[in-house]
Design a protein around this motif. Sequence first.
Motif, PDB file in Angstrom:
ATOM      1  N   LYS A  15       0.816  -1.224   0.000  1.00  0.00           N
ATOM      2  CA  LYS A  15       0.000   0.000   0.000  1.00  0.00           C
ATOM      3  C   LYS A  15       0.846   1.268   0.000  1.00  0.00           C
ATOM      4  CE  LYS A  15      -2.287  -1.206   3.653  1.00  0.00           C
ATOM      5  NZ  LYS A  15      -3.177  -1.194   4.818  1.00  0.00           N
ATOM      6  N   SER A  16       2.142   1.147   0.215  1.00  0.00           N
ATOM      7  CA  SER A  16       3.015   2.315   0.339  1.00  0.00           C
ATOM      8  C   SER A  16       3.436   2.830  -1.026  1.00  0.00           C
ATOM      9  CB  SER A  16       4.262   1.957   1.147  1.00  0.00           C
ATOM     10  OG  SER A  16       3.909   1.572   2.452  1.00  0.00           O
ATOM     11  N   GLU A  17       2.974   4.026  -1.353  1.00  0.00           N
ATOM     12  CA  GLU A  17       3.379   4.642  -2.614  1.00  0.00           C
ATOM     13  C   GLU A  17       4.768   5.260  -2.505  1.00  0.00           C
ATOM     14  OE1 GLU A  17       0.456   7.347  -4.119  1.00  0.00           O
ATOM     15  OE2 GLU A  17      -1.176   5.915  -3.830  1.00  0.00           O
ATOM     16  N   VAL A  18       5.132   5.681  -1.285  1.00  0.00           N
ATOM     17  CA  VAL A  18       6.418   6.326  -1.047  1.00  0.00           C
ATOM     18  C   VAL A  18       7.126   5.606   0.094  1.00  0.00           C
ATOM     19  CG1 VAL A  18       7.554   8.472  -0.336  1.00  0.00           C
ATOM     20  CG2 VAL A  18       5.568   8.562  -1.841  1.00  0.00           C
ATOM     21  N   VAL A  19       8.420   5.411  -0.076  1.00  0.00           N
ATOM     22  CA  VAL A  19       9.269   4.839   0.969  1.00  0.00           C
ATOM     23  C   VAL A  19      10.442   5.792   1.184  1.00  0.00           C
ATOM     24  CG1 VAL A  19       8.641   2.445   0.439  1.00  0.00           C
ATOM     25  CG2 VAL A  19      10.635   3.463  -0.678  1.00  0.00           C
ATOM     26  N   THR A  20      11.126   5.620   2.305  1.00  0.00           N
ATOM     27  CA  THR A  20      12.385   6.332   2.459  1.00  0.00           C
ATOM     28  C   THR A  20      13.504   5.341   2.188  1.00  0.00           C
ATOM     29  OG1 THR A  20      12.419   5.954   4.847  1.00  0.00           O
ATOM     30  CG2 THR A  20      11.522   8.050   4.083  1.00  0.00           C
ATOM     31  N   LEU A  21      14.560   5.834   1.579  1.00  0.00           N
ATOM     32  CA  LEU A  21      15.696   5.014   1.195  1.00  0.00           C
ATOM     33  C   LEU A  21      16.965   5.660   1.734  1.00  0.00           C
ATOM     34  CD1 LEU A  21      17.083   2.780  -0.544  1.00  0.00           C
ATOM     35  CD2 LEU A  21      17.051   4.446  -2.435  1.00  0.00           C
ATOM     36  N   ALA A  22      17.750   4.877   2.460  1.00  0.00           N
ATOM     37  CA  ALA A  22      19.006   5.391   3.012  1.00  0.00           C
ATOM     38  C   ALA A  22      20.187   4.745   2.319  1.00  0.00           C
ATOM     39  CB  ALA A  22      19.082   5.122   4.509  1.00  0.00           C
ATOM     40  N   SER A  23      21.114   5.603   1.904  1.00  0.00           N
ATOM     41  CA  SER A  23      22.403   5.157   1.382  1.00  0.00           C
ATOM     42  C   SER A  23      23.468   5.603   2.380  1.00  0.00           C
ATOM     43  CB  SER A  23      22.669   5.764   0.004  1.00  0.00           C
ATOM     44  OG  SER A  23      22.717   7.187   0.069  1.00  0.00           O
ATOM     45  N   VAL A  24      24.699   5.174   2.152  1.00  0.00           N
ATOM     46  CA  VAL A  24      25.827   5.604   2.975  1.00  0.00           C
ATOM     47  C   VAL A  24      26.696   6.490   2.091  1.00  0.00           C
ATOM     48  CG1 VAL A  24      27.819   4.862   4.329  1.00  0.00           C
ATOM     49  CG2 VAL A  24      25.739   3.446   4.296  1.00  0.00           C
ATOM     50  N   ASN A  25      26.885   7.750   2.521  1.00  0.00           N
ATOM     51  CA  ASN A  25      27.652   8.668   1.670  1.00  0.00           C
ATOM     52  C   ASN A  25      29.150   8.435   1.796  1.00  0.00           C
ATOM     53  OD1 ASN A  25      28.636  10.117   3.905  1.00  0.00           O
ATOM     54  ND2 ASN A  25      27.319  11.890   3.559  1.00  0.00           N
ATOM     55  N   GLU A  26      29.907   9.222   1.056  1.00  0.00           N
ATOM     56  CA  GLU A  26      31.358   9.034   0.993  1.00  0.00           C
ATOM     57  C   GLU A  26      32.060   9.282   2.324  1.00  0.00           C
ATOM     58  OE1 GLU A  26      29.383  12.324  -0.340  1.00  0.00           O
ATOM     59  OE2 GLU A  26      29.697  10.750  -1.802  1.00  0.00           O
ATOM     60  N   ASP A  27      31.385   9.967   3.261  1.00  0.00           N
ATOM     61  CA  ASP A  27      31.952  10.196   4.593  1.00  0.00           C
ATOM     62  C   ASP A  27      31.434   9.210   5.629  1.00  0.00           C
ATOM     63  OD1 ASP A  27      33.506  12.441   3.783  1.00  0.00           O
ATOM     64  OD2 ASP A  27      31.718  13.710   3.887  1.00  0.00           O
ATOM     65  N   GLY A  28      30.652   8.219   5.191  1.00  0.00           N
ATOM     66  CA  GLY A  28      30.143   7.198   6.095  1.00  0.00           C
ATOM     67  C   GLY A  28      28.851   7.564   6.809  1.00  0.00           C
ATOM     68  N   PHE A  29      28.232   8.677   6.403  1.00  0.00           N
ATOM     69  CA  PHE A  29      26.980   9.090   7.018  1.00  0.00           C
ATOM     70  C   PHE A  29      25.785   8.560   6.232  1.00  0.00           C
ATOM     71  CE2 PHE A  29      29.928  12.350   8.503  1.00  0.00           C
ATOM     72  CZ  PHE A  29      29.615  12.395   9.856  1.00  0.00           C
ATOM     73  N   PRO A  30      24.677   8.272   6.922  1.00  0.00           N
ATOM     74  CA  PRO A  30      23.466   7.884   6.191  1.00  0.00           C
ATOM     75  C   PRO A  30      22.891   9.094   5.460  1.00  0.00           C
ATOM     76  CG  PRO A  30      23.021   8.011   8.541  1.00  0.00           C
ATOM     77  CD  PRO A  30      24.485   8.254   8.363  1.00  0.00           C
ATOM     78  N   ARG A  31      22.339   8.852   4.294  1.00  0.00           N
ATOM     79  CA  ARG A  31      21.669   9.885   3.498  1.00  0.00           C
ATOM     80  C   ARG A  31      20.315   9.333   3.100  1.00  0.00           C
ATOM     81  NH1 ARG A  31      20.981  11.249  -1.925  1.00  0.00           N
ATOM     82  NH2 ARG A  31      20.901  13.487  -2.340  1.00  0.00           N
ATOM     83  N   ILE A  32      19.249   9.980   3.562  1.00  0.00           N
ATOM     84  CA  ILE A  32      17.898   9.456   3.376  1.00  0.00           C
ATOM     85  C   ILE A  32      17.157  10.275   2.328  1.00  0.00           C
ATOM     86  CG2 ILE A  32      15.700   8.973   4.520  1.00  0.00           C
ATOM     87  CD1 ILE A  32      17.347   8.648   7.126  1.00  0.00           C
ATOM     88  N   CYS A  33      16.448   9.575   1.437  1.00  0.00           N
ATOM     89  CA  CYS A  33      15.640  10.204   0.392  1.00  0.00           C
ATOM     90  C   CYS A  33      14.254   9.571   0.380  1.00  0.00           C
ATOM     91  CB  CYS A  33      16.243   9.964  -0.985  1.00  0.00           C
ATOM     92  SG  CYS A  33      17.887  10.582  -1.220  1.00  0.00           S
ATOM     93  N   LYS A  56      22.670   9.213  -4.815  1.00  0.00           N
ATOM     94  CA  LYS A  56      22.389   7.891  -4.245  1.00  0.00           C
ATOM     95  C   LYS A  56      22.921   6.773  -5.139  1.00  0.00           C
ATOM     96  CE  LYS A  56      17.649   8.685  -5.019  1.00  0.00           C
ATOM     97  NZ  LYS A  56      18.057   9.868  -5.595  1.00  0.00           N
ATOM     98  N   THR A  57      22.827   6.933  -6.444  1.00  0.00           N
ATOM     99  CA  THR A  57      23.364   5.920  -7.350  1.00  0.00           C
ATOM    100  C   THR A  57      24.875   5.797  -7.156  1.00  0.00           C
ATOM    101  OG1 THR A  57      21.600   6.314  -8.950  1.00  0.00           O
ATOM    102  CG2 THR A  57      23.578   5.231  -9.773  1.00  0.00           C
ATOM    103  N   ALA A  58      25.565   6.922  -7.054  1.00  0.00           N
ATOM    104  CA  ALA A  58      27.014   6.894  -6.810  1.00  0.00           C
ATOM    105  C   ALA A  58      27.325   6.209  -5.479  1.00  0.00           C
ATOM    106  CB  ALA A  58      27.578   8.315  -6.819  1.00  0.00           C
ATOM    107  N   HIS A  59      26.521   6.502  -4.467  1.00  0.00           N
ATOM    108  CA  HIS A  59      26.729   5.854  -3.161  1.00  0.00           C
ATOM    109  C   HIS A  59      26.586   4.344  -3.277  1.00  0.00           C
ATOM    110  CE1 HIS A  59      25.281   9.771  -0.993  1.00  0.00           C
ATOM    111  NE2 HIS A  59      26.492   9.907  -1.507  1.00  0.00           N
ATOM    112  N   PHE A  60      25.518   3.900  -3.934  1.00  0.00           N
ATOM    113  CA  PHE A  60      25.252   2.460  -4.016  1.00  0.00           C
ATOM    114  C   PHE A  60      26.274   1.728  -4.885  1.00  0.00           C
ATOM    115  CE2 PHE A  60      20.763   3.790  -2.973  1.00  0.00           C
ATOM    116  CZ  PHE A  60      20.851   3.386  -1.646  1.00  0.00           C
ATOM    117  N   LEU A  61      26.829   2.400  -5.872  1.00  0.00           N
ATOM    118  CA  LEU A  61      27.873   1.767  -6.676  1.00  0.00           C
ATOM    119  C   LEU A  61      29.136   1.527  -5.851  1.00  0.00           C
ATOM    120  CD1 LEU A  61      27.396   3.650 -10.067  1.00  0.00           C
ATOM    121  CD2 LEU A  61      26.897   1.229  -9.584  1.00  0.00           C
ATOM    122  N   LYS A  62      29.369   2.375  -4.848  1.00  0.00           N
ATOM    123  CA  LYS A  62      30.526   2.217  -3.971  1.00  0.00           C
ATOM    124  C   LYS A  62      30.232   1.334  -2.767  1.00  0.00           C
ATOM    125  CE  LYS A  62      32.821   6.524  -5.135  1.00  0.00           C
ATOM    126  NZ  LYS A  62      33.270   7.825  -4.693  1.00  0.00           N
TER     127      LYS A  62
END
Length: 136
Positions: A15-33, A56-62
Amino acid sequence: MKKNIVNLAENLMAKSEVVTLASVNEDGFPRICAMANVKSEGIKTIWMATGTHSKKTAHFLKNPKASVCTYSGGDSLTLVGNISVISDKEIKHDLWQDWFIEHFPKGEDDPEYCVLKFEAKEATIYIDEIFETVSV
Protein backbone atom coordinates in the motif's frame (compact mmCIF):
# COMPACT_ATOMS: atom_id res chain seq x y z
CA MET A 1 3.08 -15.08 15.03
CA LYS A 2 6.05 -14.29 12.78
CA LYS A 3 4.27 -15.41 9.61
CA ASN A 4 1.23 -13.27 10.44
CA ILE A 5 3.26 -10.14 11.17
CA VAL A 6 5.28 -10.65 7.96
CA ASN A 7 2.00 -10.86 6.01
CA LEU A 8 0.86 -7.61 7.64
CA ALA A 9 4.22 -6.02 6.74
CA GLU A 10 3.84 -7.18 3.13
CA ASN A 11 0.39 -5.55 3.02
CA LEU A 12 1.83 -2.32 4.45
CA MET A 13 4.56 -2.25 1.79
CA ALA A 14 2.10 -3.04 -1.00
CA LYS A 15 0.00 0.00 0.00
CA SER A 16 3.02 2.31 0.34
CA GLU A 17 3.38 4.64 -2.61
CA VAL A 18 6.42 6.33 -1.05
CA VAL A 19 9.27 4.84 0.97
CA THR A 20 12.39 6.33 2.46
CA LEU A 21 15.70 5.01 1.19
CA ALA A 22 19.01 5.39 3.01
CA SER A 23 22.40 5.16 1.38
CA VAL A 24 25.83 5.60 2.97
CA ASN A 25 27.65 8.67 1.67
CA GLU A 26 31.36 9.03 0.99
CA ASP A 27 31.95 10.20 4.59
CA GLY A 28 30.14 7.20 6.10
CA PHE A 29 26.98 9.09 7.02
CA PRO A 30 23.47 7.88 6.19
CA ARG A 31 21.67 9.89 3.50
CA ILE A 32 17.90 9.46 3.38
CA CYS A 33 15.64 10.20 0.39
CA ALA A 34 11.93 9.83 -0.20
CA MET A 35 11.36 7.56 -3.21
CA ALA A 36 8.40 6.21 -5.14
CA ASN A 37 7.78 2.54 -4.45
CA VAL A 38 7.64 1.48 -8.09
CA LYS A 39 7.10 -2.21 -7.32
CA SER A 40 7.41 -4.41 -4.28
CA GLU A 41 7.64 -8.16 -4.07
CA GLY A 42 6.48 -8.77 -0.53
CA ILE A 43 9.08 -7.26 1.77
CA LYS A 44 12.00 -9.05 0.13
CA THR A 45 12.46 -6.93 -3.02
CA ILE A 46 11.62 -3.27 -3.57
CA TRP A 47 12.11 -1.50 -6.91
CA MET A 48 12.69 2.25 -7.33
CA ALA A 49 13.71 4.49 -10.25
CA THR A 50 16.37 7.19 -10.14
CA GLY A 51 18.95 9.03 -12.18
CA THR A 52 22.11 7.31 -13.34
CA HIS A 53 24.15 10.28 -12.08
CA SER A 54 22.30 10.87 -8.80
CA LYS A 55 24.18 11.00 -5.50
CA LYS A 56 22.39 7.89 -4.24
CA THR A 57 23.36 5.92 -7.35
CA ALA A 58 27.01 6.89 -6.81
CA HIS A 59 26.73 5.85 -3.16
CA PHE A 60 25.25 2.46 -4.02
CA LEU A 61 27.87 1.77 -6.68
CA LYS A 62 30.53 2.22 -3.97
CA ASN A 63 28.61 0.67 -1.07
CA PRO A 64 25.45 -1.38 -1.73
CA LYS A 65 24.29 -1.34 1.90
CA ALA A 66 20.87 0.31 2.22
CA SER A 67 17.75 0.66 4.30
CA VAL A 68 14.13 1.15 3.21
CA CYS A 69 11.39 2.32 5.55
CA THR A 70 7.66 2.92 5.30
CA TYR A 71 5.08 4.15 7.79
CA SER A 72 1.30 4.42 7.90
CA GLY A 73 -1.08 5.16 10.74
CA GLY A 74 1.31 4.16 13.50
CA ASP A 75 2.53 1.00 11.75
CA SER A 76 6.08 0.88 10.43
CA LEU A 77 8.46 -1.35 8.53
CA THR A 78 12.22 -0.90 8.36
CA LEU A 79 14.27 -3.11 6.06
CA VAL A 80 18.04 -3.45 5.79
CA GLY A 81 19.79 -5.06 2.86
CA ASN A 82 21.60 -4.33 -0.37
CA ILE A 83 20.89 -2.30 -3.51
CA SER A 84 21.80 -3.15 -7.08
CA VAL A 85 21.85 -0.46 -9.77
CA ILE A 86 20.05 -1.93 -12.78
CA SER A 87 20.37 -0.62 -16.34
CA ASP A 88 18.93 -3.68 -18.13
CA LYS A 89 16.57 -2.44 -20.89
CA GLU A 90 13.95 -5.13 -20.34
CA ILE A 91 13.68 -4.48 -16.61
CA LYS A 92 13.58 -0.72 -17.18
CA HIS A 93 10.82 -1.21 -19.76
CA ASP A 94 8.79 -3.45 -17.42
CA LEU A 95 8.99 -0.92 -14.57
CA TRP A 96 8.47 2.24 -16.64
CA GLN A 97 5.57 4.44 -15.53
CA ASP A 98 4.18 7.31 -17.58
CA TRP A 99 4.96 9.93 -14.93
CA PHE A 100 8.69 9.09 -15.17
CA ILE A 101 8.76 11.21 -18.33
CA GLU A 102 8.91 14.30 -16.06
CA HIS A 103 12.33 13.12 -14.86
CA PHE A 104 13.52 11.22 -17.92
CA PRO A 105 12.38 13.19 -21.00
CA LYS A 106 13.91 10.72 -23.46
CA GLY A 107 11.63 7.98 -22.13
CA GLU A 108 12.56 4.41 -21.32
CA ASP A 109 15.79 4.69 -23.30
CA ASP A 110 16.92 7.85 -21.50
CA PRO A 111 20.52 7.13 -20.47
CA GLU A 112 19.83 8.94 -17.19
CA TYR A 113 17.08 6.45 -16.25
CA CYS A 114 18.10 3.51 -14.09
CA VAL A 115 16.41 1.26 -11.58
CA LEU A 116 17.37 0.43 -8.02
CA LYS A 117 16.66 -3.11 -6.82
CA PHE A 118 16.64 -3.38 -3.04
CA GLU A 119 16.90 -6.87 -1.56
CA ALA A 120 16.15 -7.10 2.16
CA LYS A 121 18.08 -9.23 4.61
CA GLU A 122 16.25 -8.18 7.78
CA ALA A 123 12.90 -6.57 8.63
CA THR A 124 11.98 -4.71 11.77
CA ILE A 125 8.20 -4.58 11.93
CA TYR A 126 5.89 -2.65 14.25
CA ILE A 127 2.25 -3.30 13.39
CA ASP A 128 -0.82 -3.39 15.64
CA GLU A 129 1.45 -2.81 18.67
CA ILE A 130 3.45 -5.95 17.86
CA PHE A 131 7.20 -5.48 17.46
CA GLU A 132 9.29 -8.11 15.69
CA THR A 133 12.62 -8.32 13.88
CA VAL A 134 12.90 -11.15 11.36
CA SER A 135 15.35 -12.38 8.75
CA VAL A 136 13.97 -12.03 5.25
